[in-house]
Scaffold this motif. Sequence first.
Motif, PDB file in Angstrom:
ATOM      1  N   GLU A 196       0.872  -1.248  -0.131  1.00 25.29           N
ATOM      2  CA  GLU A 196       0.068  -0.167   0.049  1.00 25.29           C
ATOM      3  C   GLU A 196       0.905   1.237   0.049  1.00 25.29           C
ATOM      4  OE1 GLU A 196      -2.435   0.064   3.368  1.00 25.29           O
ATOM      5  OE2 GLU A 196      -3.655  -1.922   2.607  1.00 25.29           O
ATOM      6  N   PRO A 197       0.594   2.360  -0.803  1.00 24.46           N
ATOM      7  CA  PRO A 197       1.195   3.607  -0.693  1.00 24.46           C
ATOM      8  C   PRO A 197       1.361   4.217   0.486  1.00 24.46           C
ATOM      9  CG  PRO A 197      -0.825   3.863  -1.857  1.00 24.46           C
ATOM     10  CD  PRO A 197      -0.724   2.353  -1.557  1.00 24.46           C
ATOM     11  N   VAL A 198       2.356   5.003   0.798  1.00 25.52           N
ATOM     12  CA  VAL A 198       2.566   5.796   2.040  1.00 25.52           C
ATOM     13  C   VAL A 198       1.670   6.817   1.952  1.00 25.52           C
ATOM     14  CG1 VAL A 198       4.203   6.649   4.053  1.00 25.52           C
ATOM     15  CG2 VAL A 198       4.715   4.504   2.667  1.00 25.52           C
ATOM     16  N   ALA A 199       0.861   7.383   2.934  1.00 23.78           N
ATOM     17  CA  ALA A 199       0.186   8.397   3.188  1.00 23.78           C
ATOM     18  C   ALA A 199       1.091   9.727   2.947  1.00 23.78           C
ATOM     19  CB  ALA A 199      -0.744   8.603   3.808  1.00 23.78           C
ATOM     20  N   PRO A 200       1.015  10.828   2.381  1.00 25.48           N
ATOM     21  CA  PRO A 200       1.732  11.877   2.447  1.00 25.48           C
ATOM     22  C   PRO A 200       1.620  12.418   4.063  1.00 25.48           C
ATOM     23  CG  PRO A 200       0.185  12.115   0.605  1.00 25.48           C
ATOM     24  CD  PRO A 200      -0.196  10.954   1.164  1.00 25.48           C
ATOM     25  N   GLY A 201       2.903  12.563   4.514  1.00 26.57           N
ATOM     26  CA  GLY A 201       3.047  12.969   5.654  1.00 26.57           C
ATOM     27  C   GLY A 201       3.066  12.051   6.813  1.00 26.57           C
ATOM     28  N   ALA A 202       2.673  10.405   6.456  1.00 26.57           N
ATOM     29  CA  ALA A 202       2.824   9.739   7.445  1.00 26.57           C
ATOM     30  C   ALA A 202       4.040   9.312   8.147  1.00 26.57           C
ATOM     31  CB  ALA A 202       2.036   8.424   6.978  1.00 26.57           C
ATOM     32  N   LEU A 203       5.151   9.391   7.144  1.00 29.15           N
ATOM     33  CA  LEU A 203       6.685   9.252   7.391  1.00 29.15           C
ATOM     34  C   LEU A 203       7.227  10.571   7.757  1.00 29.15           C
ATOM     35  CD1 LEU A 203       9.313   7.666   7.973  1.00 29.15           C
ATOM     36  CD2 LEU A 203       9.499   8.030   5.374  1.00 29.15           C
ATOM     37  N   ARG A 204       7.375  11.040   9.128  1.00 26.08           N
ATOM     38  CA  ARG A 204       7.565  12.325   9.494  1.00 26.08           C
ATOM     39  C   ARG A 204       8.455  12.261  10.774  1.00 26.08           C
ATOM     40  NH1 ARG A 204       2.642  11.105  11.758  1.00 26.08           N
ATOM     41  NH2 ARG A 204       2.235  12.082  13.823  1.00 26.08           N
ATOM     42  N   ARG A 205       9.191  13.544  10.889  1.00 22.83           N
ATOM     43  CA  ARG A 205      10.138  13.767  12.090  1.00 22.83           C
ATOM     44  C   ARG A 205       9.768  14.830  12.573  1.00 22.83           C
ATOM     45  NH1 ARG A 205      16.671  14.369  11.407  1.00 22.83           N
ATOM     46  NH2 ARG A 205      17.304  13.863  13.490  1.00 22.83           N
ATOM     47  N   GLU A 206       9.506  14.630  14.042  1.00 21.91           N
ATOM     48  CA  GLU A 206       8.979  15.877  14.898  1.00 21.91           C
ATOM     49  C   GLU A 206      10.276  16.172  15.831  1.00 21.91           C
ATOM     50  OE1 GLU A 206       5.729  14.206  16.991  1.00 21.91           O
ATOM     51  OE2 GLU A 206       4.259  14.571  15.285  1.00 21.91           O
ATOM     52  N   TRP A 207      10.524  17.237  15.776  1.00 22.65           N
ATOM     53  CA  TRP A 207      11.724  17.672  16.656  1.00 22.65           C
ATOM     54  C   TRP A 207      11.191  17.953  18.183  1.00 22.65           C
ATOM     55  CZ3 TRP A 207      16.771  17.528  15.452  1.00 22.65           C
ATOM     56  CH2 TRP A 207      16.925  17.262  13.746  1.00 22.65           C
ATOM     57  N   HIS A 208      12.029  17.893  19.059  1.00 22.96           N
ATOM     58  CA  HIS A 208      11.647  18.401  20.654  1.00 22.96           C
ATOM     59  C   HIS A 208      12.165  19.631  20.938  1.00 22.96           C
ATOM     60  CE1 HIS A 208      12.156  13.604  21.052  1.00 22.96           C
ATOM     61  NE2 HIS A 208      10.955  13.905  20.432  1.00 22.96           N
ATOM     62  N   PRO A 209      11.410  20.741  20.739  1.00 26.47           N
ATOM     63  CA  PRO A 209      11.840  21.911  20.964  1.00 26.47           C
ATOM     64  C   PRO A 209      12.186  22.625  22.389  1.00 26.47           C
ATOM     65  CG  PRO A 209       9.374  22.125  20.291  1.00 26.47           C
ATOM     66  CD  PRO A 209      10.002  20.692  19.995  1.00 26.47           C
ATOM     67  N   ARG A 210      11.246  21.781  23.346  1.00 21.26           N
ATOM     68  CA  ARG A 210      11.548  22.177  24.646  1.00 21.26           C
ATOM     69  C   ARG A 210      12.880  21.530  24.981  1.00 21.26           C
ATOM     70  NH1 ARG A 210       6.052  20.412  27.769  1.00 21.26           N
ATOM     71  NH2 ARG A 210       6.328  18.650  26.239  1.00 21.26           N
ATOM     72  N   THR A 211      13.198  20.574  24.621  1.00 16.75           N
ATOM     73  CA  THR A 211      14.484  19.688  24.967  1.00 16.75           C
ATOM     74  C   THR A 211      15.700  20.702  24.437  1.00 16.75           C
ATOM     75  OG1 THR A 211      13.559  17.565  25.290  1.00 16.75           O
ATOM     76  CG2 THR A 211      15.824  17.707  24.878  1.00 16.75           C
ATOM     77  N   ILE A 212      15.645  20.931  23.164  1.00 16.53           N
ATOM     78  CA  ILE A 212      16.643  21.988  22.545  1.00 16.53           C
ATOM     79  C   ILE A 212      16.756  22.981  23.082  1.00 16.53           C
ATOM     80  CG2 ILE A 212      17.293  22.730  20.267  1.00 16.53           C
ATOM     81  CD1 ILE A 212      15.765  20.385  18.882  1.00 16.53           C
ATOM     82  N   ALA A 213      15.616  23.775  23.511  1.00 13.07           N
ATOM     83  CA  ALA A 213      15.909  24.848  24.002  1.00 13.07           C
ATOM     84  C   ALA A 213      16.370  25.030  25.619  1.00 13.07           C
ATOM     85  CB  ALA A 213      14.346  25.794  24.086  1.00 13.07           C
ATOM     86  N   ALA A 214      16.082  23.836  26.131  1.00 16.91           N
ATOM     87  CA  ALA A 214      16.460  23.817  27.617  1.00 16.91           C
ATOM     88  C   ALA A 214      18.205  23.373  27.564  1.00 16.91           C
ATOM     89  CB  ALA A 214      15.722  22.758  28.391  1.00 16.91           C
ATOM     90  N   LEU A 215      18.465  22.687  26.670  1.00 12.31           N
ATOM     91  CA  LEU A 215      19.968  22.443  26.721  1.00 12.31           C
ATOM     92  C   LEU A 215      20.799  23.695  26.009  1.00 12.31           C
ATOM     93  CD1 LEU A 215      19.700  19.045  24.670  1.00 12.31           C
ATOM     94  CD2 LEU A 215      20.595  19.405  26.929  1.00 12.31           C
ATOM     95  N   GLY A 216      20.106  24.394  25.112  1.00 13.98           N
ATOM     96  CA  GLY A 216      20.885  25.599  24.559  1.00 13.98           C
ATOM     97  C   GLY A 216      20.952  26.490  25.639  1.00 13.98           C
ATOM     98  N   ALA A 217      19.734  26.920  26.489  1.00 12.68           N
ATOM     99  CA  ALA A 217      19.654  27.936  27.454  1.00 12.68           C
ATOM    100  C   ALA A 217      20.660  27.707  28.643  1.00 12.68           C
ATOM    101  CB  ALA A 217      18.173  28.205  28.063  1.00 12.68           C
ATOM    102  N   LEU A 218      20.612  26.291  29.120  1.00 15.39           N
ATOM    103  CA  LEU A 218      21.505  25.885  30.453  1.00 15.39           C
ATOM    104  C   LEU A 218      22.969  25.987  29.695  1.00 15.39           C
ATOM    105  CD1 LEU A 218      19.566  23.070  31.560  1.00 15.39           C
ATOM    106  CD2 LEU A 218      19.818  25.238  32.788  1.00 15.39           C
ATOM    107  N   ALA A 219      23.219  25.577  28.625  1.00 16.45           N
ATOM    108  CA  ALA A 219      24.675  25.522  28.104  1.00 16.45           C
ATOM    109  C   ALA A 219      25.024  27.059  27.876  1.00 16.45           C
ATOM    110  CB  ALA A 219      24.808  25.155  26.864  1.00 16.45           C
ATOM    111  N   ALA A 220      24.185  28.001  27.370  1.00 14.73           N
ATOM    112  CA  ALA A 220      24.675  29.433  27.415  1.00 14.73           C
ATOM    113  C   ALA A 220      24.624  30.049  28.921  1.00 14.73           C
ATOM    114  CB  ALA A 220      23.478  30.118  26.657  1.00 14.73           C
ATOM    115  N   LEU A 221      24.040  29.397  29.833  1.00 14.00           N
ATOM    116  CA  LEU A 221      23.970  30.138  30.925  1.00 14.00           C
ATOM    117  C   LEU A 221      25.306  29.641  31.785  1.00 14.00           C
ATOM    118  CD1 LEU A 221      20.337  29.964  32.557  1.00 14.00           C
ATOM    119  CD2 LEU A 221      21.778  32.010  31.847  1.00 14.00           C
TER     120      LEU A 221
END
Length: 201
Positions: free
Chosen positions: A169-194
């Motif tokens: 069966e064909p893969v529906a558009p958008g079914a294979l997708r990647r979701e980033w974790h913005p809160r984790t990325i923001a927390a790591l960046g902010a803590l490293a900067a501090l």
Amino acid sequence: MRFQPASFRPAFGRVLTIAVGIVAALGLIGLVVGNDLESLLRYGVWFVLLVVVTVALYWTPRVDVLEHEVTVRNPLSTWHVPWPAIARIDTKWALTLYTSTVRIEAWAAPSSGRFTVFTLGPDDTKVSESARLAGSIRPGDTLSSESGAAANHIRRHWELLRDDGLLDEPVAPGALRREWHPRTIAALGALAALGVLGLVV
């Protein structure tokens, strides 16, 4: 055969996260009890960053095998992989799902070392047929390994779908997708900067 959903996450990662959390808490308590405000401001954020990094790397990653897709949660992003998108399942370095466009490695399911073969029991090699290459299996495919347990569960359902022709069966558009974790990325960046700011101020 009725499909059984399953989640895979390494127990070692949770133990390590708890241990690191305890060490970091003791470090912070030591700075507070010592009434060393300057050191607390300068180094305290690094203890917090250590915990956040450990949680991201070893606590949250997991592989969820669901009826409609395989979800691979890694430290910074989550992949949603529908069954028809999976072309091949490998365990050379870690559980890896190959699609026609991307290769997705699961942080939560690393492969075992080559010396694993010396500790295997009879049940460790009762894997699905697609796991066998030239009649043999890799150490990472054994059921006692993190990668092998997850790969075997995925392969067995994948093989059933393949045999029933449901992977065509064909893969529906958008079914294979990647979701980033913005809160984790923001927390790591902010803590490293501090942390860096505290060292240079």
